[in-house]
Design a protein around this motif. Structure first.
Motif: not given
Length: 778
Positions: A364-365, A410-413, A449-453, A475-476
């Motif tokens: 989860y980005l 918000e992106f998701a892989v 940049s991004t944060s990833i959960g 992600l939080f």
């Protein structure tokens, strides 16, 4: 006058022809019944042939019935000569009357010749002949009246001869019967005349309709078509044949179904043709000159056993619909899967993992401080950067993996793997790396940049919601660490969710403590620039956290059930506050899925309307597609109750996330609000312009008003007006503000002026343009 005289003449001719035809058709039966009845009586009354009176009667009757039969057989029923028809009808009436008089005289003659059993037979035959007037004489009233009088007198004489004065009850009964038959003949005559008049009027109307349909087909883009009882085309027009890529000779008599490709819609068309049932806007597919086309057919049965209808080519509209439907599953900006498709794939993968023991992992980005890029460099740069991020992420996954943009930044892989946590961390670092690399846009370099959960389900130990919850908590946690980092879900993160529960606790006291406020954002008419309404937007003035927008706490309210008391407060407060404002504007209030599900919502709204005194027609409730998707039939019932109160219903965020077109069929909305995603690319994207144009044209055809959201510059206002949009709303017009900002006309004007001169200049420009247009018309 000439038209009336012609219609009267046609009426007389039709009446004469119908009377003569009916009399001729009934002549054989009437003759047969008279002769048979006479034979029965002659046989019952033994020795009747020795009675000269009966012999004379029988001879007279035979001559009368043969005369009637001869007149009927020699009449030319196809003649259009009114004088001829009148003569033949008079002769027929005279012959029928002669038969009736013969029977009226014959009954007493027979009564004088016998008694006992023969008299009983005479009574039966006489009664049958008496009431037979309804069958044998109804087409010619004069003959019917003669028949009733003659047979009634004959039966009365017979009864008197047999029983004397003691027969008075029978005589009274005969009078009643005679009166009843007389009235019945009059009613039949009235219906007969009325039916002929209706037939003549229908024929005239059919001629007029035929003429109008011919003119319609010549001038319209649609084509008329007709099929016979077996579904074969009849009276094929040149335009219809040309539209089908053929000619009249080849089309005439050809099966209508043979034009279309096999499928469910063609099967439905076949059923309608067989059952002769009406249908409307049935979509069928066909190939013309090697090209696939789409037609919509509408038809209904005609009195002559045929089916008549209209066809139109909707290929272009269909392509636009397919484009809109595509956009319901894919993000319009990046081309990635949207949240809807992502959720569907996630459910499928988790369902499959239960059977195969597979693992599902979710990355989860969320881009770090992406808003600053939009604010400083503009949305065009921000949009291009989002597209590039999506492209880079797609290049890092396998073909079977899914990359989705869930909204905003918000992106998701989503991947399926049995790799260990170490491999997942390595994959997450790769995502961080590719997002971190510089972006070159219009000669400038940008970095983000991004944060990833990261979360996973192992051997089906969680469902889609649980996996999303885990990824969201991770992600939080990553965001709390800072930028450009990742976090793996672990049970300890659940403890950090307690903060949300604290917020939920505070929210339970927010209403009682007076911490909730309503802010309002105006909507303007794109044709005049005038303010047409306001949307009510909730704000929470938290004593420690400051002003909190609805995005930060409404999810908590929805999940905890607090949305019901909060929503009730919003409705009551909004109506009470705006009822005292100057102006006759519309006020829009958003409804959540939980509110719509509540059976008490309509009663609450009715009470709030009564208390505030505001006109119900000024109230508009906004819902999103999620409401209809989640609540279904219950939502439709509640919305219909609100509409019954006089309120209007709007569909918010139209065109993204789900199949909006399907919901327009499910419920008749008064307004649709075009999502800001379409507006953002409106200036430089022809596809977005085409989609907005198709939405506004479709809405106009359905009688639905349109409002565009997210207006940010004057160019968008002008484009939306040209594309047919009715109203606009956005920060360019005015940011949401407290109620006192708009309580008076002067305050509202000042609020618009505070946002800059763009709206006031636009309003002035539209006023001048409308005045010039009015002057040209004059």
């Amino acid at each position: 006058m000439n038209g009336t005289a012609t219609q009267t003449e046609a009426m007389r001719l039709k009446v004469l022809s119908r009377r003569l035809t009916a009399a001729s058709a009934g002549a054989p039966g009437a003759v047969a019944s008279s002769l048979a009845s006479a034979a029965v009586l002659l046989g019952v009354f033994h020795g009747s042939f020795r009675n000269v009176a009966l012999v004379i009667w029988a001879t007279t009757l035979i001559l009368a019935v043969l005369l009637r039969l001869g007149i009927s057989m020699t009449s030319d029923l196809t003649s259009a000569d009114e004088a001829y028809l009148s003569r033949r009808l008079r002769l027929t009436a005279m012959a029928m009357s002669a038969v009736s008089l013969a029977w009226g005289i014959g009954l007493p003659v027979f009564a004088a010749s016998g008694q006992g059993g023969p008299v009983a037979a005479l009574a039966c035959v006489g009664t049958a002949m008496f009431v037979g007037v309804l069958l044998m004489h109804r087409a010619i009233p004069v003959a019917a009246y003669v028949h009733i009088a003659a047979l009634g007198a004959g039966l009365a004489g017979t009864a008197y001869m047999v029983a004397g004065l003691a027969a008075w009850p029978l005589l009274a009964l005969l009078v009643v019967y005679a009166f009843t038959l007389w009235q019945a003949i009059q009613r039949i005559e009235s219906q007969f005349i009325a039916s002929i008049g209706a037939e003549i009027e229908y024929a005239a109307t059919a001629d007029t309709v035929s003429m109008l349909l011919h003119e319609y087909e010549e001038q319209s883009s649609d084509w008329l078509w007709t099929t016979g009882p077996r579904g074969n085309m009849r009276d094929v027009s040149a335009r219809f044949a040309a539209a089908a890529g053929s000619d009249i000779d080849r089309m005439e008599g050809k099966s209508l179904l043979s034009l279309f490709q096999k499928g469910e819609e063609r099967d439905r068309l076949a059923r309608h043709l067989i059952e002769q049932s009406p249908f409307r806007d049935l979509l069928v597919k066909l190939r013309i000159d090697g090209e696939t086309r789409f037609w919509r057919l509408s038809a209904r049965a005609r009195p002559d056993g045929r089916m008549g209808g209209v066809a139109r080519d909707v290929t272009n509209d269909r392509m636009i619909e397919e484009r809109v439907a595509f956009m319901a599953h894919y993000d319009n900006l990046t081309g990635l899967a949207n949240r809807y498709l992502f959720n569907e794939r996630l459910r499928v993968m988790l369902g499959a993992s239960e059977g195969r023991g597979a693992n599902v992992a979710l990355f989860y980005l969320d881009l770090d401080d992406f808003k600053s890029i939009n604010d400083t460099r503009g949305h065009l740069v921000g949009d291009r950067l989002l597209r590039e991020v999506g492209t880079r992420l797609e290049q890092e996954v396998r073909a079977d993996d899914l990359v989705a943009r869930l909204g905003g930044d918000e992106f998701a892989v989503l991947i399926e793997t049995r790799a260990g946590m170490g491999m997942l961390i390595e994959r997450a670092h790769r995502f961080l790396s590719v997002v971190r690399e510089a972006y070159e846009i219009e000669g400038h370099h940008y970095r983000v940049s991004t944060s990833i959960g990261v979360a996973r389900c192992f051997d089906g130990d969680c469902d889609a919601e649980e996996l999303m919850r885990r990824a969201d908590l991770a992600l939080f946690a990553a965001k709390k660490k800072g930028r450009d980092t990742l976090a793996i879900f672990e049970p300890a993160l659940d403890r950090e969710a307690r903060d949300r529960r604290e917020l939920e606790t505070d929210l339970r006291e927010a209403i009682a403590r007076g911490q909730l406020r309503i802010h309002y954002q105006p909507t303007i008419d794109l044709d005049t620039g005038a303010t047409t309404g306001y949307e009510a937007l909730l704000r929470w003035h938290h004593p420690r956290r400051g002003v909190i927008g609805p995005a930060e706490f409404l999810d908590i309210a929805e999940n905890s059930g607090l949305i019901i008391p909060v929503g009730e407060w919003v409705i009551r407060q909004t109506l009470a506050e705006t009822a005292a404002w100057q102006g006759d504007f519309r006020i829009a209030i958003n409804l959540s899925p939980t509110q719509v599900r509540s059976p008490h919502l309509a009663a609450l709204v009715a009470q709030a309307i009564h208390t505030s005194g505001i006109a119900a027609e000024r109230i508009e409730f906004e819902i999103t597609e999620h409401v209809l998707m989640q609540q279904g039939e219950a939502a439709t019932t509640t919305l219909n109750k609100l509409r019954g109160l006089g309120a209007r219903i709007a569909l918010d965020d139209f065109g993204v996330g789900y199949s909006s077109l399907g919901y327009l069929q499910q419920f008749r909305f008064d307004r649709i609000k075009i999502d800001r995603n379409f507006v953002q690319r409106l200036e430089d994207d022809a596809d977005s312009q085409a989609i907005v144009s198709s939405i506004t044209r479709m809405a106009e055809a359905m009688g639905i008003a349109t409002t565009a959201e997210g207006i940010e510059n004057r160019r968008q206002l002008d484009l939306l007006r040209k594309l047919g949009c009715n109203e606009a709303q956005g920060f360019l017009i005015c940011k949401p503000a407290p109620g006192e900002t708009f309580a008076t006309a002067e305050a509202a004007e000042a609020a618009l002026a505070d946002t800059g001169s763009v709206v006031l200049e636009y309003r002035k420009a539209r006023r001048n343009a409308n005045q010039r247009r009015g002057g040209q018309v004059a």
